[in-house]
Structures are given as C-alpha cells and as structure tokens.
Design a protein around this motif. Structure first.
Motif, PDB file in Angstrom:
ATOM      1  N   GLY A  95       0.821  -1.212   0.000  1.00  0.00           N
ATOM      2  CA  GLY A  95       0.000   0.000   0.000  1.00  0.00           C
ATOM      3  C   GLY A  95       0.853   1.259   0.000  1.00  0.00           C
ATOM      4  O   GLY A  95       2.082   1.212  -0.085  1.00  0.00           O
ATOM      5  N   TRP A  96       0.186   2.407   0.073  1.00  0.00           N
ATOM      6  CA  TRP A  96       0.865   3.703   0.146  1.00  0.00           C
ATOM      7  C   TRP A  96       0.675   4.307   1.524  1.00  0.00           C
ATOM      8  O   TRP A  96      -0.452   4.331   2.060  1.00  0.00           O
ATOM      9  N   GLN A  97       1.733   4.835   2.093  1.00  0.00           N
ATOM     10  CA  GLN A  97       1.678   5.461   3.400  1.00  0.00           C
ATOM     11  C   GLN A  97       1.201   6.912   3.281  1.00  0.00           C
ATOM     12  O   GLN A  97       1.135   7.476   2.190  1.00  0.00           O
ATOM     13  N   ASP A  98       0.907   7.532   4.428  1.00  0.00           N
ATOM     14  CA  ASP A  98       0.365   8.891   4.443  1.00  0.00           C
ATOM     15  C   ASP A  98       1.273   9.882   3.729  1.00  0.00           C
ATOM     16  O   ASP A  98       0.796  10.845   3.116  1.00  0.00           O
ATOM     17  N   GLU A  99       2.592   9.657   3.794  1.00  0.00           N
ATOM     18  CA  GLU A  99       3.506  10.627   3.198  1.00  0.00           C
ATOM     19  C   GLU A  99       3.340  10.720   1.682  1.00  0.00           C
ATOM     20  O   GLU A  99       3.672  11.747   1.084  1.00  0.00           O
ATOM     21  N   ALA A 100       2.812   9.664   1.053  1.00  0.00           N
ATOM     22  CA  ALA A 100       2.565   9.726  -0.388  1.00  0.00           C
ATOM     23  C   ALA A 100       1.458  10.727  -0.692  1.00  0.00           C
ATOM     24  O   ALA A 100       1.565  11.532  -1.625  1.00  0.00           O
ATOM     25  N   GLU A 120      -0.464  16.615  -1.744  1.00  0.00           N
ATOM     26  CA  GLU A 120      -1.086  17.809  -1.176  1.00  0.00           C
ATOM     27  C   GLU A 120      -0.143  19.007  -1.291  1.00  0.00           C
ATOM     28  O   GLU A 120      -0.552  20.118  -1.665  1.00  0.00           O
ATOM     29  N   ARG A 121       1.113  18.772  -0.991  1.00  0.00           N
ATOM     30  CA  ARG A 121       2.094  19.854  -1.053  1.00  0.00           C
ATOM     31  C   ARG A 121       2.406  20.232  -2.499  1.00  0.00           C
ATOM     32  O   ARG A 121       2.633  21.406  -2.805  1.00  0.00           O
ATOM     33  N   ALA A 128      -7.913   6.602   3.527  1.00  0.00           N
ATOM     34  CA  ALA A 128      -8.287   5.907   4.756  1.00  0.00           C
ATOM     35  C   ALA A 128      -7.092   5.078   5.214  1.00  0.00           C
ATOM     36  O   ALA A 128      -6.129   4.875   4.463  1.00  0.00           O
ATOM     37  N   ASP A 129      -7.156   4.581   6.439  1.00  0.00           N
ATOM     38  CA  ASP A 129      -6.025   3.848   6.998  1.00  0.00           C
ATOM     39  C   ASP A 129      -5.655   2.623   6.171  1.00  0.00           C
ATOM     40  O   ASP A 129      -4.481   2.257   6.082  1.00  0.00           O
ATOM     41  N   TRP A 130      -6.647   1.978   5.528  1.00  0.00           N
ATOM     42  CA  TRP A 130      -6.363   0.758   4.778  1.00  0.00           C
ATOM     43  C   TRP A 130      -5.461   1.001   3.570  1.00  0.00           C
ATOM     44  O   TRP A 130      -4.857   0.074   3.031  1.00  0.00           O
ATOM     45  N   LEU A 131      -5.348   2.269   3.137  1.00  0.00           N
ATOM     46  CA  LEU A 131      -4.540   2.573   1.960  1.00  0.00           C
ATOM     47  C   LEU A 131      -3.065   2.233   2.181  1.00  0.00           C
ATOM     48  O   LEU A 131      -2.330   1.993   1.218  1.00  0.00           O
ATOM     49  N   GLY A 132      -2.645   2.176   3.429  1.00  0.00           N
ATOM     50  CA  GLY A 132      -1.271   1.817   3.746  1.00  0.00           C
ATOM     51  C   GLY A 132      -1.103   0.364   4.126  1.00  0.00           C
ATOM     52  O   GLY A 132      -0.127   0.008   4.792  1.00  0.00           O
ATOM     53  N   THR A 133      -2.033  -0.488   3.688  1.00  0.00           N
ATOM     54  CA  THR A 133      -1.999  -1.912   4.013  1.00  0.00           C
ATOM     55  C   THR A 133      -2.231  -2.741   2.750  1.00  0.00           C
ATOM     56  O   THR A 133      -2.622  -2.208   1.706  1.00  0.00           O
ATOM     57  N   PRO A 134      -2.051  -4.072   2.820  1.00  0.00           N
ATOM     58  CA  PRO A 134      -2.342  -4.931   1.669  1.00  0.00           C
ATOM     59  C   PRO A 134      -3.806  -4.911   1.229  1.00  0.00           C
ATOM     60  O   PRO A 134      -4.124  -5.427   0.148  1.00  0.00           O
TER      61      PRO A 134
END
Length: 213
Positions: A5-10, A15-16, A175-181
């Motif tokens: 998945g993609w972490q929040d920093e992606a 956004e930036r 959502a949180d699941w975006l950083g998971t399988p």
C-alpha cells in the motif's frame, strides 16, 4: 518486494505539490516521490503482472505545449496494465479504471455498429448492469449532445451510441487501509469485476488500425 500500500507521506506529497507545483519543489522532494510514491506503484504493477499483464508507470511531467495551465507536474501517479486496467493515486485517494477512454475514429465506427446491433448491444447493456452492481460506475466519455450521424434519435441505446469512450471507474477516499495490503485486494477486485466490460470492448471494438501519429 511485496506491495504493502501507500503510506500517508505519499498523499501528503501530492497535497504539497498541489500547493507548490514548481520545479524547485519537485527537485527538493524527488527522493520522497521515488520512495513513497513511485516505488510502491512499481511493486504493485509487478505483483499484478501474472494475472493482468505487464504494467507501465506514466511519466510525472505534464504536456503543457497546448495547455493554458503551465503547471509542470501531474498531481497524481498513474499506472497502466496491458490487460487494460488503470490505477491512480493522488491527494484525493485511490482510483481505478478499465475500458476504452477515448476511441479513435475507426474504433468509434465499430463501437457504434456493435451497440446498434441487437445481440451485441443487448449484451453490452447486461455487462454494464452486472459491473455496476459490483461497485464500479460505468460511464461514457465525451458524449455527443445528439444522435451520431446515421443513427436514429429514438434508438433504444441512444445514450450508449452518443459516447466516444466507455469506462468503468471506482474511487476511494484516503483511509487507513490505503497503507496496508487491503489496497491490493481492492484493486484486484475492481479489475476482476470490470473485466467483462473490457472483454466486450476488445471483442467488438479492438485496437485502432489507423497509422500512429
């Protein structure tokens, strides 16, 4: 590497980038893009390849030659699969597409003939209903305001005949699941349930046979 998945920093990167779409920002944060955005997409496409064929990551630079908007970078990353699926990540979250986004003139001619024909046209309607019940939204692209030349305005599938492209699309907010399988599971589920639409288009429309520009 296994796609996780993609972490929040992606998402924060995009956004930036939306706030400062400049070469200075891109150069200063290119390592973050490569590590947090592009590498996970490459891992995802590699993991999808056995079932959906090889993938390609679209370049991050925009073609601004004929655009009034001269922002140099895309505010999303897109990946394309040989089987036809499209995957996109941006600050808005995850999105997937499948189908034929923009039909060349020869493809459009074959598409309209197949939509107008009773058996293949009715089959397409059933496919759209089945795909829609599974979650994705099937919609036309660049639709004409009226009937295309040579087709009656009261044709029972006039809405489909007016389209210049046809795609299944589904998106998810961050959502949180975006950083998971779980991200991989949702993408593969979309690709599988939308495949009947791509199969119909492959059978009745196929690739353009016009010379490449």
């Amino acid at each position: 590497m296994t796609f996780e998945g993609w972490q929040d920093e992606a998402l924060e990167f995009y956004e930036r980038l939306e706030a400062d779409n400049s070469k200075d920002f891109w150069t200063a944060h290119k390592e973050l893009y490569e590590r947090a955005v592009r590498e996970p997409m490459a891992e995802l496409l590699e993991q999808l390849e056995p079932e959906f064929g090889p993938g390609k990551i679209f370049r991050p630079h925009r073609d601004v030659r004929f655009s009034a908007d001269k922002a140099p970078y895309k505010t999303h990353i897109g990946g394309y699969l040989a089987a036809g699926g499209y995957i996109q990540l941006s600050a808005d979250g995850l999105a997937c597409g499948n189908g034929m986004y923009r039909l060349a003139s020869d493809q459009l001619e074959r598409y309209r003939a197949a939509v107008a024909e009773d058996l293949s046209g009715a089959e397409l309607e059933r496919v759209i209903t089945r795909v829609g019940r599974a979650g994705p939204v099937v919609s036309g692209r660049d639709a004409l305001r009226t009937a295309p030349r040579g087709y009656p305005k009261d044709h029972p599938r006039i809405g489909l005949l007016r389209n210049k492209g046809l795609v299944a699309w589904q998106d998810w907010e961050p959502a949180d699941w975006l950083g998971t399988p779980e991200t991989y599971r949702r993408i593969t589920a979309f690709l599988r349930v939308s495949q009947p639409l791509k199969d119909w288009l492959d059978e009745h429309v196929g690739p353009s046979e016009l010379p490449a520009r």
